[in-house]
Design a protein around this motif. Sequence first.
Motif, PDB file in Angstrom:
ATOM      1  N   TYR A  32       0.867  -1.184   0.000  1.00  0.00           N
ATOM      2  CA  TYR A  32       0.000   0.000   0.000  1.00  0.00           C
ATOM      3  C   TYR A  32       0.895   1.222   0.000  1.00  0.00           C
ATOM      4  CZ  TYR A  32       0.915   0.278   5.013  1.00  0.00           C
ATOM      5  OH  TYR A  32       1.526   0.369   6.229  1.00  0.00           O
ATOM      6  N   GLY A  33       0.518   2.193  -0.748  1.00  0.00           N
ATOM      7  CA  GLY A  33       1.367   3.363  -0.910  1.00  0.00           C
ATOM      8  C   GLY A  33       2.581   3.008  -1.756  1.00  0.00           C
ATOM      9  N   LYS A  34       3.535   3.907  -1.790  1.00  0.00           N
ATOM     10  CA  LYS A  34       4.724   3.676  -2.611  1.00  0.00           C
ATOM     11  C   LYS A  34       5.733   2.754  -1.936  1.00  0.00           C
ATOM     12  CE  LYS A  34       4.596   7.974  -5.201  1.00  0.00           C
ATOM     13  NZ  LYS A  34       5.301   9.196  -5.536  1.00  0.00           N
ATOM     14  N   LYS A  35       5.907   2.907  -0.646  1.00  0.00           N
ATOM     15  CA  LYS A  35       6.981   2.169   0.030  1.00  0.00           C
ATOM     16  C   LYS A  35       6.525   1.524   1.324  1.00  0.00           C
ATOM     17  CE  LYS A  35      10.599   5.154  -1.741  1.00  0.00           C
ATOM     18  NZ  LYS A  35      11.717   6.037  -1.419  1.00  0.00           N
ATOM     19  N   ASN A  36       5.314   1.011   1.354  1.00  0.00           N
ATOM     20  CA  ASN A  36       4.818   0.388   2.577  1.00  0.00           C
ATOM     21  C   ASN A  36       4.258  -0.988   2.266  1.00  0.00           C
ATOM     22  OD1 ASN A  36       5.200   2.552   4.544  1.00  0.00           O
ATOM     23  ND2 ASN A  36       3.752   3.664   3.266  1.00  0.00           N
ATOM     24  N   TYR A  37       4.542  -1.927   3.165  1.00  0.00           N
ATOM     25  CA  TYR A  37       4.072  -3.293   3.010  1.00  0.00           C
ATOM     26  C   TYR A  37       3.387  -3.760   4.283  1.00  0.00           C
ATOM     27  CZ  TYR A  37       6.870  -3.648  -1.195  1.00  0.00           C
ATOM     28  OH  TYR A  37       7.382  -3.449  -2.448  1.00  0.00           O
ATOM     29  N   LYS A  38       2.389  -4.592   4.080  1.00  0.00           N
ATOM     30  CA  LYS A  38       1.695  -5.262   5.177  1.00  0.00           C
ATOM     31  C   LYS A  38       1.891  -6.753   4.911  1.00  0.00           C
ATOM     32  CE  LYS A  38      -2.946  -5.769   7.141  1.00  0.00           C
ATOM     33  NZ  LYS A  38      -4.339  -5.312   7.045  1.00  0.00           N
ATOM     34  N   VAL A  39       2.542  -7.434   5.859  1.00  0.00           N
ATOM     35  CA  VAL A  39       2.900  -8.833   5.656  1.00  0.00           C
ATOM     36  C   VAL A  39       2.226  -9.680   6.723  1.00  0.00           C
ATOM     37  CG1 VAL A  39       4.806 -10.473   5.512  1.00  0.00           C
ATOM     38  CG2 VAL A  39       5.111  -8.144   4.662  1.00  0.00           C
ATOM     39  N   GLY A  40       1.487 -10.692   6.270  1.00  0.00           N
ATOM     40  CA  GLY A  40       0.825 -11.629   7.175  1.00  0.00           C
ATOM     41  C   GLY A  40       1.665 -12.880   7.358  1.00  0.00           C
ATOM     42  N   VAL A  41       2.025 -13.160   8.603  1.00  0.00           N
ATOM     43  CA  VAL A  41       2.899 -14.293   8.925  1.00  0.00           C
ATOM     44  C   VAL A  41       2.209 -15.142   9.993  1.00  0.00           C
ATOM     45  CG1 VAL A  41       5.165 -14.927   9.840  1.00  0.00           C
ATOM     46  CG2 VAL A  41       4.932 -12.880   8.446  1.00  0.00           C
ATOM     47  N   ILE A  42       2.265 -16.458   9.847  1.00  0.00           N
ATOM     48  CA  ILE A  42       1.708 -17.368  10.838  1.00  0.00           C
ATOM     49  C   ILE A  42       2.797 -17.674  11.858  1.00  0.00           C
ATOM     50  CG2 ILE A  42       0.548 -19.564  11.267  1.00  0.00           C
ATOM     51  CD1 ILE A  42      -0.921 -17.658   9.298  1.00  0.00           C
ATOM     52  N   VAL A  43       2.495 -17.421  13.127  1.00  0.00           N
ATOM     53  CA  VAL A  43       3.465 -17.618  14.211  1.00  0.00           C
ATOM     54  C   VAL A  43       2.816 -18.461  15.300  1.00  0.00           C
ATOM     55  CG1 VAL A  43       4.847 -16.449  15.986  1.00  0.00           C
ATOM     56  CG2 VAL A  43       4.585 -15.408  13.724  1.00  0.00           C
ATOM     57  N   THR A  44       3.568 -19.421  15.814  1.00  0.00           N
ATOM     58  CA  THR A  44       3.120 -20.189  16.974  1.00  0.00           C
ATOM     59  C   THR A  44       3.700 -19.535  18.214  1.00  0.00           C
ATOM     60  OG1 THR A  44       3.040 -22.237  15.710  1.00  0.00           O
ATOM     61  CG2 THR A  44       3.148 -22.444  18.107  1.00  0.00           C
ATOM     62  N   VAL A  45       2.835 -19.162  19.140  1.00  0.00           N
ATOM     63  CA  VAL A  45       3.263 -18.545  20.398  1.00  0.00           C
ATOM     64  C   VAL A  45       3.119 -19.589  21.509  1.00  0.00           C
ATOM     65  CG1 VAL A  45       2.822 -16.708  22.077  1.00  0.00           C
ATOM     66  CG2 VAL A  45       2.551 -16.261  19.626  1.00  0.00           C
ATOM     67  N   GLN A  46       4.186 -19.796  22.251  1.00  0.00           N
ATOM     68  CA  GLN A  46       4.177 -20.726  23.386  1.00  0.00           C
ATOM     69  C   GLN A  46       3.526 -20.013  24.569  1.00  0.00           C
ATOM     70  OE1 GLN A  46       5.043 -23.820  22.870  1.00  0.00           O
ATOM     71  NE2 GLN A  46       5.596 -23.262  20.774  1.00  0.00           N
TER      72      GLN A  46
END
Length: 180
Positions: free
Chosen positions: A143-157
Amino acid sequence: MKSLKYLLTAILAVIIPLSAAAAGGTQKKKKKKADENTMEWYYELEAYAAPYKGSCDVKVWSYGPDVITARDQAMKNAVHGAIFRGVPGNSSKRLTALPPLVEDIMAEQNNKAFFDAFFMNGGPYLRFATKTMADGNDEILKYGKKNYKVGVIVTVQYDALRKALEQQGIINSLTSGFAK
């Protein structure tokens, strides 16, 4: 001819280090922006899979000036969310919300030295989070010129994190309310 060769060599000897320094400066700026986003705790969480044996899978949406820096912040954001925000439920997957481990809204400020050390780059928070998928499976939105939104799957202990916070005296143990 030799003088032309020496002149070109001298020019390249100056230009190459300058361009490398400029590239390094750009990476430092991106990393700084990602760290600023993290210090403001600019992220989103959603439940991804049912909790099992003291852990939970969350999808963390991290923001950054490039995909790599946003992805690097995901585990830090997931642990922060489990501690202070909780994990919102996901009705489409029939997952209930998990409450935050710390209920006191002032706990982060009252234990600032602990949490600054805990969340520093490469800090102890890494013991409580594991990225569950390869980088190629992350969701990436620009989104925009220099911005990213990244979805990551993380396991939290979740349980191990609770125990660590109990040992530090930041939260009360689950058994502290019972008489002995």
